[in-house]
Design a protein around this motif. Structure first.
Motif, PDB file in Angstrom:
ATOM      1  N   LEU A  62       9.362  -4.420 -14.044  1.00  0.00           N
ATOM      2  CA  LEU A  62       8.400  -3.352 -13.784  1.00  0.00           C
ATOM      3  C   LEU A  62       8.228  -2.589 -15.093  1.00  0.00           C
ATOM      4  O   LEU A  62       9.151  -1.910 -15.551  1.00  0.00           O
ATOM      5  CB  LEU A  62       8.932  -2.442 -12.680  1.00  0.00           C
ATOM      6  N   VAL A  63       7.037  -2.730 -15.720  1.00  0.00           N
ATOM      7  CA  VAL A  63       6.837  -2.286 -17.095  1.00  0.00           C
ATOM      8  C   VAL A  63       5.707  -1.273 -17.171  1.00  0.00           C
ATOM      9  O   VAL A  63       4.719  -1.364 -16.444  1.00  0.00           O
ATOM     10  CB  VAL A  63       6.515  -3.499 -17.998  1.00  0.00           C
ATOM     11  N   GLY A  64       5.844  -0.318 -18.090  1.00  0.00           N
ATOM     12  CA  GLY A  64       4.786   0.655 -18.337  1.00  0.00           C
ATOM     13  C   GLY A  64       5.309   1.808 -19.169  1.00  0.00           C
ATOM     14  O   GLY A  64       6.518   1.950 -19.372  1.00  0.00           O
ATOM     15  N   GLU A  65       4.391   2.642 -19.661  1.00  0.00           N
ATOM     16  CA  GLU A  65       4.778   3.811 -20.441  1.00  0.00           C
ATOM     17  C   GLU A  65       5.510   4.824 -19.572  1.00  0.00           C
ATOM     18  O   GLU A  65       5.460   4.766 -18.338  1.00  0.00           O
ATOM     19  CB  GLU A  65       3.532   4.477 -21.034  1.00  0.00           C
ATOM     20  N   SER A  66       6.154   5.786 -20.215  1.00  0.00           N
ATOM     21  CA  SER A  66       6.779   6.878 -19.479  1.00  0.00           C
ATOM     22  C   SER A  66       5.706   7.615 -18.683  1.00  0.00           C
ATOM     23  O   SER A  66       4.628   7.902 -19.200  1.00  0.00           O
ATOM     24  CB  SER A  66       7.455   7.859 -20.451  1.00  0.00           C
ATOM     25  N   GLY A  67       6.010   7.890 -17.414  1.00  0.00           N
ATOM     26  CA  GLY A  67       5.053   8.566 -16.559  1.00  0.00           C
ATOM     27  C   GLY A  67       4.145   7.637 -15.785  1.00  0.00           C
ATOM     28  O   GLY A  67       3.266   8.093 -15.044  1.00  0.00           O
ATOM     29  N   SER A  68       4.360   6.322 -15.916  1.00  0.00           N
ATOM     30  CA  SER A  68       3.487   5.371 -15.219  1.00  0.00           C
ATOM     31  C   SER A  68       3.844   5.209 -13.747  1.00  0.00           C
ATOM     32  O   SER A  68       3.063   4.659 -12.971  1.00  0.00           O
ATOM     33  CB  SER A  68       3.529   4.005 -15.909  1.00  0.00           C
ATOM     34  N   GLY A  69       5.044   5.668 -13.345  1.00  0.00           N
ATOM     35  CA  GLY A  69       5.449   5.573 -11.945  1.00  0.00           C
ATOM     36  C   GLY A  69       6.537   4.563 -11.669  1.00  0.00           C
ATOM     37  O   GLY A  69       6.873   4.299 -10.508  1.00  0.00           O
ATOM     38  N   LYS A  70       7.130   3.999 -12.719  1.00  0.00           N
ATOM     39  CA  LYS A  70       8.137   2.953 -12.533  1.00  0.00           C
ATOM     40  C   LYS A  70       9.351   3.473 -11.763  1.00  0.00           C
ATOM     41  O   LYS A  70       9.764   2.894 -10.747  1.00  0.00           O
ATOM     42  CB  LYS A  70       8.594   2.403 -13.897  1.00  0.00           C
ATOM     43  N   ASN A 109       0.820  -1.221   0.000  1.00  0.00           N
ATOM     44  CA  ASN A 109       0.000   0.000   0.000  1.00  0.00           C
ATOM     45  C   ASN A 109       0.850   1.266   0.000  1.00  0.00           C
ATOM     46  O   ASN A 109       0.587   2.216   0.743  1.00  0.00           O
ATOM     47  CB  ASN A 109      -0.942   0.010   1.199  1.00  0.00           C
ATOM     48  N   LEU A 110       1.860   1.278  -0.871  1.00  0.00           N
ATOM     49  CA  LEU A 110       2.760   2.426  -0.949  1.00  0.00           C
ATOM     50  C   LEU A 110       2.107   3.577  -1.709  1.00  0.00           C
ATOM     51  O   LEU A 110       1.603   3.401  -2.818  1.00  0.00           O
ATOM     52  CB  LEU A 110       4.058   2.017  -1.648  1.00  0.00           C
ATOM     53  N   ASN A 111       2.112   4.754  -1.096  1.00  0.00           N
ATOM     54  CA  ASN A 111       1.580   5.965  -1.716  1.00  0.00           C
ATOM     55  C   ASN A 111       2.658   7.045  -1.696  1.00  0.00           C
ATOM     56  O   ASN A 111       3.159   7.408  -0.629  1.00  0.00           O
ATOM     57  CB  ASN A 111       0.345   6.462  -0.966  1.00  0.00           C
ATOM     58  N   ILE A 147       9.693   6.244 -10.035  1.00  0.00           N
ATOM     59  CA  ILE A 147       9.321   6.752  -8.717  1.00  0.00           C
ATOM     60  C   ILE A 147       9.213   5.608  -7.714  1.00  0.00           C
ATOM     61  O   ILE A 147       9.558   5.760  -6.537  1.00  0.00           O
ATOM     62  CB  ILE A 147       7.992   7.528  -8.792  1.00  0.00           C
ATOM     63  N   THR A 148       8.770   4.442  -8.183  1.00  0.00           N
ATOM     64  CA  THR A 148       8.730   3.268  -7.311  1.00  0.00           C
ATOM     65  C   THR A 148      10.140   2.912  -6.839  1.00  0.00           C
ATOM     66  O   THR A 148      10.371   2.670  -5.650  1.00  0.00           O
ATOM     67  CB  THR A 148       8.106   2.071  -8.051  1.00  0.00           C
ATOM     68  N   GLY A 149      11.101   2.898  -7.781  1.00  0.00           N
ATOM     69  CA  GLY A 149      12.485   2.605  -7.419  1.00  0.00           C
ATOM     70  C   GLY A 149      13.063   3.628  -6.467  1.00  0.00           C
ATOM     71  O   GLY A 149      13.720   3.287  -5.475  1.00  0.00           O
ATOM     72  N   PHE A 150      12.826   4.911  -6.736  1.00  0.00           N
ATOM     73  CA  PHE A 150      13.335   5.977  -5.862  1.00  0.00           C
ATOM     74  C   PHE A 150      12.707   5.893  -4.470  1.00  0.00           C
ATOM     75  O   PHE A 150      13.383   6.144  -3.460  1.00  0.00           O
ATOM     76  CB  PHE A 150      13.044   7.344  -6.470  1.00  0.00           C
ATOM     77  N   ILE A 185       0.286  23.704  -6.633  1.00  0.00           N
ATOM     78  CA  ILE A 185      -1.074  23.469  -7.113  1.00  0.00           C
ATOM     79  C   ILE A 185      -1.801  22.440  -6.257  1.00  0.00           C
ATOM     80  O   ILE A 185      -2.998  22.202  -6.438  1.00  0.00           O
ATOM     81  CB  ILE A 185      -1.069  22.994  -8.579  1.00  0.00           C
ATOM     82  N   GLY A 186      -1.076  21.800  -5.332  1.00  0.00           N
ATOM     83  CA  GLY A 186      -1.671  20.790  -4.468  1.00  0.00           C
ATOM     84  C   GLY A 186      -0.895  19.484  -4.507  1.00  0.00           C
ATOM     85  O   GLY A 186       0.198  19.400  -5.084  1.00  0.00           O
ATOM     86  N   GLU A 187      -1.445  18.459  -3.902  1.00  0.00           N
ATOM     87  CA  GLU A 187      -0.800  17.147  -3.854  1.00  0.00           C
ATOM     88  C   GLU A 187      -1.038  16.383  -5.151  1.00  0.00           C
ATOM     89  O   GLU A 187      -2.177  16.198  -5.582  1.00  0.00           O
ATOM     90  CB  GLU A 187      -1.355  16.332  -2.679  1.00  0.00           C
ATOM     91  N   VAL A 188       0.062  15.953  -5.792  1.00  0.00           N
ATOM     92  CA  VAL A 188      -0.020  15.144  -7.003  1.00  0.00           C
ATOM     93  C   VAL A 188       0.397  13.725  -6.635  1.00  0.00           C
ATOM     94  O   VAL A 188       1.548  13.491  -6.263  1.00  0.00           O
ATOM     95  CB  VAL A 188       0.883  15.705  -8.119  1.00  0.00           C
ATOM     96  N   ARG A 189      -0.518  12.778  -6.743  1.00  0.00           N
ATOM     97  CA  ARG A 189      -0.261  11.402  -6.325  1.00  0.00           C
ATOM     98  C   ARG A 189       0.423  10.630  -7.449  1.00  0.00           C
ATOM     99  O   ARG A 189      -0.186  10.325  -8.472  1.00  0.00           O
ATOM    100  CB  ARG A 189      -1.570  10.733  -5.912  1.00  0.00           C
ATOM    101  N   ALA A 190       1.693  10.344  -7.259  1.00  0.00           N
ATOM    102  CA  ALA A 190       2.472   9.644  -8.285  1.00  0.00           C
ATOM    103  C   ALA A 190       2.335   8.134  -8.181  1.00  0.00           C
ATOM    104  O   ALA A 190       2.367   7.432  -9.193  1.00  0.00           O
ATOM    105  CB  ALA A 190       3.942  10.041  -8.183  1.00  0.00           C
TER     106      ALA A 190
END
Length: 325
Positions: A41-49, A11-13, A51-54, A20-25
């Motif tokens: 870990l696969v997905g288009e650019s901007g999918s959060g891949k 349940n990582l958020n 950010i998950t690693g970081f 402009i406010g909270e942007v949920r990545a």
């Protein structure tokens, strides 16, 4: 008895706190990785891949912040650790390799100094011991004449050599978990294949858990045991490499597979996923993929939870495995 996971994410958020406010990545990301397992870990650019690693490696900086959830390494909660405690884990227990080694390696320092500093950050070694360990590490990743390469500057090495050095530095302390963020994107196909084979061999021999982040399904097809497909900050499908590639359950996964060029379709137009991924500031209600999905119905406007389909998980109320059945 099954060994406990090396890494457990629950349940990582993660959000970016902007004017402009909270942007949920990342929203409710949950998965685990076991010893010797390679997770794609696969997905288009901007999918959060990335950010998950970081988030896992404690490399987020303001305005990015882990808001809630749990990250456990060998059962130890690491989300609340101080920066000093994370530095002790980073490199020793968790390592990360980035897409561009020139962003990792210092261009004005010789390889020997950079590897020596990485070694002495977690072990008390003399200069001679550090050099011997560095030479052995370069040999292990297939760098010829390692003594000469140690005395070189990064710009004197090819792109493939620099990435091998980055891999060698990441593996110096035999970490339990390695996160690789598109490490072969900038390399030609031949060198890419060599790096893939190298990493796969080292993980199998050492039992290292590996997360391989990429937008290219063709890359992980030959290396991963399991794949997580991400879309707009969420995991939409989680399954073994064989079942996910042979019978994808989520329409987004099907779209990613269809967009990969194949020899069987030479000369034909590639099938594309219509539309584009929504901005994180404008996530649609219900299924985030709904505006682009040809299977969408009114039911897709409701919040979608991960559901079990045999040995896999999918976030969809119209999984393709049921449609085709």
């Amino acid at each position: 008895m099954t060994a406990p996971p090396v890494l457990e994410v629950k349940n990582l958020n993660t959000s970016f706190l902007l004017p402009i406010g909270e942007v949920r990545a990342l929203r409710d990301i949950s998965f685990d990785v076991r010893r010797g397992e390679i997770l794609g870990l696969v997905g288009e650019s901007g999918s959060g891949k990335s950010i998950t690693g970081f988030s896992i490696n404690g490399l987020l900086s303001p305005p990015g912040q882990v808001m809630s959830g749990s990250i456990r390494l060998h059962g130890q909660e690491i989300t609340g650790l101080t920066p000093a405690a994370m530095r002790q884990l980073r490199g020793a227990k968790i390592a990360m390799v980035f897409q561009d080694p020139m962003m990792t390696l210092n261009p004005v320092l010789k390889i020997s100094l950079q590897m020596g500093d990485a070694l002495r950050a977690h072990a008390r070694l003399s200069e001679r011991e550090a050099r011997a360990r560095s030479i052995a590490a370069l040999e292990e990743v297939g760098i010829p004449a390692p003594e000469e390469r140690l005395d070189a500057f990064p710009h004197q090495l090819s792109g493939g050599m620099r990435q091998r050095v980055a891999v060698a530095i990441a593996l110096l302390h035999e970490p339990d978990l390695v996160i690789m963020d598109e490490p072969t994107t900038a390399l030609d196909v031949t060198i890419q294949g060599q790096i893939l084979a190298l990493v796969q061999r080292l993980c199998r021999e050492r039992g290292t858990a590996l997360i391989w982040i990429t937008h290219d399904l063709a890359v992980v097809a030959g290396i991963a045991d399991r794949i997580l497909v991400m879309y707009a900050g969420r995991i939409v499908e989680d399954g073994t490499i064989d079942e996910l590639l042979d019978t994808p359950a989520h329409p987004y996964t099907r779209g990613l597979i269809d967009s990969v060029p194949t020899r069987e379709q030479r000369g034909s137009r590639l099938r594309q996923i219509p539309g584009r991924m929504p901005a994180l500031t404008d996530i649609p209600e219900g299924c985030t993929f709904r505006p682009r999905c040809s299977f969408a119905t009114d039911a897709c406007a409701a919040p979608q939870e991960m559901r079990s389909l045999g040995t896999r998980l999918v976030r969809c109320c119209h999984p393709l495995t049921e449609v085709s059945a």
